[in-house]
Each structure stands twice: as C-alpha cells, then as structure tokens.
Design an enzyme around this catalytic site. Structure first.
Site, PDB file in Angstrom:
ATOM      1  N   GLU A  46       0.871  -1.172   0.000  1.00  0.00           N
ATOM      2  CA  GLU A  46       0.000   0.000   0.000  1.00  0.00           C
ATOM      3  C   GLU A  46       0.906   1.219   0.000  1.00  0.00           C
ATOM      4  OE1 GLU A  46      -2.733   0.304   3.207  1.00  0.00           O
ATOM      5  OE2 GLU A  46      -3.542  -1.699   2.921  1.00  0.00           O
ATOM      6  N   ASP A  89      -5.937   8.027  11.180  1.00  0.00           N
ATOM      7  CA  ASP A  89      -4.654   7.469  11.571  1.00  0.00           C
ATOM      8  C   ASP A  89      -4.245   7.860  12.981  1.00  0.00           C
ATOM      9  OD1 ASP A  89      -3.748   5.912   9.344  1.00  0.00           O
ATOM     10  OD2 ASP A  89      -3.730   7.794   8.221  1.00  0.00           O
TER      11      ASP A  89
END
Lengths: 265, 417
Positions: free
Chosen positions: A49, A60
């Site tokens: 990724e 995040d």
C-alpha cells in the site's frame, strides 16, 4: 481482471494469506521510503500500500501521523507516489495506492486513474470515500481497469456490506477494530465476527484485515481467517525508530517475519 | 444569473447542497451518522422534543435574545440603521448554546452518556461543557494547544464546568487539528459517545442539524425587525468561520429575495498575503472534515493553515451550505482583515457599551462598509454572535494597552466622538 484479486488468489492457492504492507511515500524522504518498500517486497510482502501523505489523516493514529506530517511539509505529491508505485511494481509486488480522498480529487479523478494505471498501480484504497460518494471514482476505475478497495467496519449493517462489496474490486478492507490505525497488543474479536459476516453475505470477494497487526504471531492469527493481512503502523515504526537506510532494512526484516506468520497453518 | 435556492429543499435526501456536503467519512462512522439522522428526523416531528428545547432555550439559555438599535455605531455606517441581534446575551455568551442544547437533548434520546467536542475560541467548548453539566453527561473537549494559550480563560471555564480539556499538539495545533482528534476519539468510542460538532460543517446530517438548531436566530430576528422597523432589513450580515451563526440568521431570510445575505470572512493580514482564513474568497472546492465545500488547500490537496486574530474564525474550511449559497449567488461573502475587525471592535465598545467577540466584529466591520455603500435609508441586521470578554487579553495586546491605560480617547482605540 483484477491485479489484487489475482495476487490474493495465488496466495490462497498456496494455502496461505497474502501480506500487505503499508508505508507513506516521503518519510524520511522519497528515496528512503521507496527503498523500504522494495525491502518489504524482498522480505515477502505480496502487496504494498503506497500511502499518499495528507495533512488531515483523521483515521490514523500517532505513528502514521508522525511520519506523514513531515512528508506533507516537504511537499510530497502524487508524482512521488507514482514513482513509488513503479518501483514496487518493478520489485515484483502489486502496488496499490492508499489515499484520503482530497489529494485525489484535487489532482483530478480521471487524471489520477490514468496516471496510476500508467505507473503500473493496481488501484487504490480510499479510507474516507464511501461508495455513495464514489460515482466519479467508480467510472474512472472502470475506464482504466483499476481496483477500488472500500472499507467495512464492525458497525457496518448487512445492507452496507452487500452494497460496499458490490462497489469494490480486488478485495474489501475489513477494519478489524473500531478506532484509528496503530499497533495493538491483541487482535480484536470484532475482526473475526466482521469477516465471517462478510463471508456469509458475499463469499465471492477477498477479505483483507487491517488495523493493529505488528508481529508474526498476530499475522498468523489474522491469516487464519482472512485472505490478506494488512500491516501499517509496525512498518512505519521501523522508519520512525531509524529514519535512514537501517530503518528501510528493518522494514524488510519485519516483512520477512510477517511473511512467515501468514504462511503458518 | 442569480438563482434563488428553494429555502426548504436543501440538503437533498443524500445530504448534498448541490455539489457540496455529503459524507466523506470512514465506514466506521456511517452507522453512527445514520443513527443521528434517524433520531434527529424523529425528534423534529416530535412536539415533545420541540417543547422541551424551547423551554430550555427560554428558561436556561435566555431566549429570545433582544434586538438592539445601535444608534451611535450607526453614525459610522453611513447613517444606515444598524440593528444588532444580541446572541452575545445568551447563556455562555454566544449563539453556540442553541446548537448545544439541541444536540445534548438528542444525545439523551440516542442513549449515549458521553459527549466530545472540538473548539477554537473556546465558545463551543464552553457551551458543550455547560450542556454536559446540565444533562449529567461526561465531556471531553479537544482544543488546539495554540488556542488553549490564546483562550486560557475559556479553558478554565470548561474545567470549572467539569469537562476534560485535551490540548491537541498535532498539525497547526488549532481548530482543524482539534476536529481531527475529536473524529479519532469518535471512531474509537462511537458506541457510547456523541460527537457534538460545533459548526454547520462536517458530514451529513451535521450541517443540516446544526442549521436547524440555530434557525431560531433568524426566526426571532426576522419577526423583531418587522415589528421594529415595519419592513425587512436590506442586509443581513454575519461572520463566517465554519458558518453556524451565519446560517442560523440567514436561513429564514433565504426566501426573501430582496434581503441581501452577506457573510464576512476572516481575511487575517489580507487575502493577498496568503495569511488569512477567508475560505470562500480565497479557497477552492475540495473535501475536508467529512464534506465537500470550499477550503484552503495547496496544489497537492493539502489543507493550508489559516490565519486570523479570531480563534473562532481561524479555520480553513466552511460549511457546505455556504458554498452552495455562494455558488448560487443567494449569499455573498466578503473578506474582513484583522485590522478592520479590530477597528469595529473598538468602535462598538465606545459607541454602544458592548464588548463584542472578535469573531462578531468581522460582521460589524462588514456593516460599516455596507452602510456606507447603501446610505442612510438602509437597514442592516448584524448577528452579534458572541460577547468579547474572552477577547479582552487579545484586544489589550493588539491595542498596546498597558494596565491603567484604558481611559477614553486613547488614540490606539480611535475616538469616535
């Protein structure tokens, strides 16, 4: 054909899960981040990724924020991301872009899809884009034969699981805990429940599980019930601990450990 | 070329205002947003909810807020008649209480025991902490570390009210980063936690819900102006950061085609300097904090840090309905610099005996310009969205007022006489 579905099917044919590793482009700099990605490929990651740094990474946790923040300040853009995509492809793994939506929308959705396809990318994972808002993205990925990976969460209803799977290509990303990214001590029960719900409703699509895996034992645990094990923060930690060639090498070493984990049966 | 949006048809059923709004959120939040939308829709058609909310707004919040004729201030606005909608007189000192009481009631209906909020100037944080105390909910407020320094008084107020205040040290350490942190909390704790968003932005149904809870401002003001003046105002002026006070006062005037709706954005050092928070004037459409709207962004789609002397307007985004009102031409958005806002702040203090919030001073500065443009026959309704007690330290520093230096006629403040 779907590059992601193919690599996941090959792993399944080997009676194992695939290892999917995340790193953002540009931390500590573009070339070191690319070196780390190719080291992860050499260590056994099947899919990388390739993360697009974003100023407001609302999903995040602190590790990824800490790496992405300087990359944003350094002005890392999609040109650098495409370079990383090509490098991962050349190293022999399948590159998929991971990006919050605004950098892609700003670049131009059609232009992004065309340039990503040209760079050899399989498609993109879009954590803050739900299928209802994705008409343009779905059209562009159809034109360029790209995968599009949407997320599912423990709170997703059956109806949403079905509609999200229908919109997805390559695999669906099961966010295994309710919460932001980050290393966790234990793999949540919510993950197994979510994956079995998806399997029951949509047996045709591959399911990869993310959020929290950091070592080979956890990777083995997740591999037992998923098509792919997604590891992000633990790789990012390698570069945070050592933002240089040694950190890149450490990411490769971690990938080798995790690759052993996803092969345990 | 001006089209008037049908006042009561936005957002559409999917939460869009034309191309703006929508839901750009992680899947993990969709169920919670659906739940809020369903409960809010139910509450809106429940007379018991409306009755309870208006009782609270009256007996606790102090509504209706008065309409004040600003006669001496008006002399500096080309003689136009400036009317102030006094949201500064609400409990907690700003319009924010309207939305907070509405959403706190909704939190109870949702069966959740904890609320979280973001705050810039601290007004929304204080209002949320207040409602949490009133309703017996636990409360966490995220506030950029830089803002906790600029607005230390409000930090103390929130703590006195029993809230936990978490300074946010990521990114620019201001409102946008506080919102990111609140979203992270919400994703992890959505089962027992309601995110009490403070402005008419964010993912659907938040812009709709916040607007509906603030509509009372425009409903009251419209009736008050009609009664006082015998006609509708020529202009309704309000400051725009995220845009909650502005959408609240604008909304019921949207069908009144003859009424100009003017949003005043924070231009900081000037839009041309790049150091500003004038999102519509100086930004472009994109996605931030769960919705598509105008925002300040660079060529990579990264959010640009905003700058304003006003912590409450120091935000690089804006509510999606304002973007739509701008594109359709139904509302206009103008930039007001720090210097213009502070001059208007000083002028209102001296002419009317009202210390306004620096946020609201942007609307006052806009009214001064509009009055000069329109002349003495004009009626300008200004949303005085908050009081300025929290800003006294900022103003003292800005005007260079040492202790004991505050006698009238101080040249730094400008002598209006």
């Amino acid at each position: 054909m779907s590059a992601l579905a193919d690599v996941l099917a090959r792993a399944r044919a080997e009676d194992r899960s695939a290892l999917i590793g995340y790193l953002p482009v540009g931390y500590p700099d573009v070339s070191t981040s690319i070196d780390a990605m190719t080291a992860m490929v050499a260590g056994g990651a099947d899919v990388i990724e390739v993360g697009v740094p974003y100023s407001d990474p609302g999903m995040d946790g602190p590790d990824i924020q800490a790496a992405v923040d300087p990359a944003v300040k350094a002005g890392i853009g999609l040109r650098d991301v495409f370079a990383a995509v090509s490098a991962v492809r050349a190293a022999g793994a399948v590159p998929v872009v991971m990006s919050y939506w605004n950098p892609l929308e700003k670049y131009g959705v059609g232009r992004f899809a065309a340039d990503l396809a040209a760079a050899g990318g399989a498609g993109a994972i879009t954590p803050d884009l739900i299928p209802e808002e994705a008409a343009q993205w779905i059209a562009a990925t159809d034109v360029h034969d790209l995968d599009r990976v949407f997320l599912l969460a423990p709170s997703s209803t059956d109806a949403r699981i079905l509609s999200t799977v229908a919109a997805s290509r390559g695999f669906v990303y099961a966010a295994s805990t309710m919460g932001v990214t980050g290393v966790r001590a234990a793999v949540s029960d919510a993950a197994t429940n979510l994956v079995s719900r998806i399997r029951a409703l949509a047996p045709e699509i591959a399911v990869c599980v993310g959020l929290g895996v950091s070592n080979a034992d956890q990777a083995a645990e997740v591999a037992a019930f998923s098509d792919g094990v997604i590891v992000g923060s633990a790789f990012v930690r390698c570069l945070l601990d050592s933002p240089d060639a040694a950190g890149a090498k450490a990411a490769g070493t971690l990938a080798a450990e995790l690759a052993e984990g996803v092969r345990r049966r | 070329m001006t089209t008037s949006p049908d006042s009561f048809s936005y957002p559409d059923s999917t939460g869009h205002f034309g191309p703006y709004g929508g839901r750009f959120v992680p899947e993990a939040l969709v169920a919670a947003l659906d739940e809020i939308e369903a409960e809010f829709t139910k509450a809106q058609s429940d007379p018991a909810f409306a009755a309870e909310l208006s009782r609270l707004l009256r007996d606790y919040g102090g509504r209706p807020s008065p309409l004040s004729d600003a006669e001496r201030f008006s002399e500096h606005a080309g003689g136009a008649r400036v009317l102030l909608k006094r949201e500064d007189l609400n409990h907690t000192g700003s319009h924010k209480i309207n939305n907070v009481l509405g959403q706190a009631l909704l939190t109870k209906r949702l069966g959740k025991s904890r609320i979280i909020a973001e705050t810039g100037a601290g007004q929304h944080g204080v209002a949320t902490a207040t409602a949490a105390a009133l309703f017996g909910l636990s409360c966490t407020v995220y506030m950029g570390e830089e803002d906790t320094r600029r607005q230390a008084l409000n930090v103390a107020r929130m703590k006195l009210l029993g809230a936990e205040v978490v300074p946010v040290t990521t990114g620019s350490q201001t409102l946008k980063d506080a919102i990111n942190e609140a979203f992270r909390d919400w994703v992890a704790n959505v089962e027992d936690t309601h995110y009490l968003f403070g402005t008419a932005a964010g993912p659907h149904p938040i812009p709709l819900m916040v607007r509906e809870f603030h509509r009372v401002i425009g409903q009251e003001a419209r009736a008050q102006v009609l009664e006082r003046v015998g006609r509708l105002p020529d202009v309704v002026a309000a400051c725009v950061g995220g845009g909650s006070n502005a959408i609240g006062i604008f909304y019921d005037f949207i069908p009144d085609a003859g009424v100009r709706l003017v949003g005043l954005e924070a231009a900081g050092d000037g839009v041309e300097t790049g150091r500003h928070a004038a999102t519509i004037t100086g930004g472009s459409p994109g996605v931030l904090h769960g919705a598509r709207s105008y925002l300040l962004q660079d060529e990579n789609g990264q959010t640009i840090e905003s700058h304003s002397i006003s912590a409450g307007l120091d935000y690089p985004g804006v509510g999606p309905e304002h973007s739509w009102l701008h594109d359709t031409g139904r509302a206009e958005y103008r930039p007001i610099t720090d210097a213009q806002a502070m001059a208007a702040f000083a002028l209102l203090c001296k002419t009317e005996g009202i210390i306004p919030a620096i946020e609201s001073s942007h609307a006052l500065a806009g009214a001064l310009d509009l009055g000069k443009e329109l002349g003495p026959d004009a009626v300008i309704l200004v949303n005085l969205s908050g009081r300025g007690d929290k800003d006294v330290e900022t103003a003292s520093t800005y005007f260079g007022l040492a202790a004991g230096d505050l006698e009238s006629g101080d040249p730094a403040l400008g002598d209006p006489a």
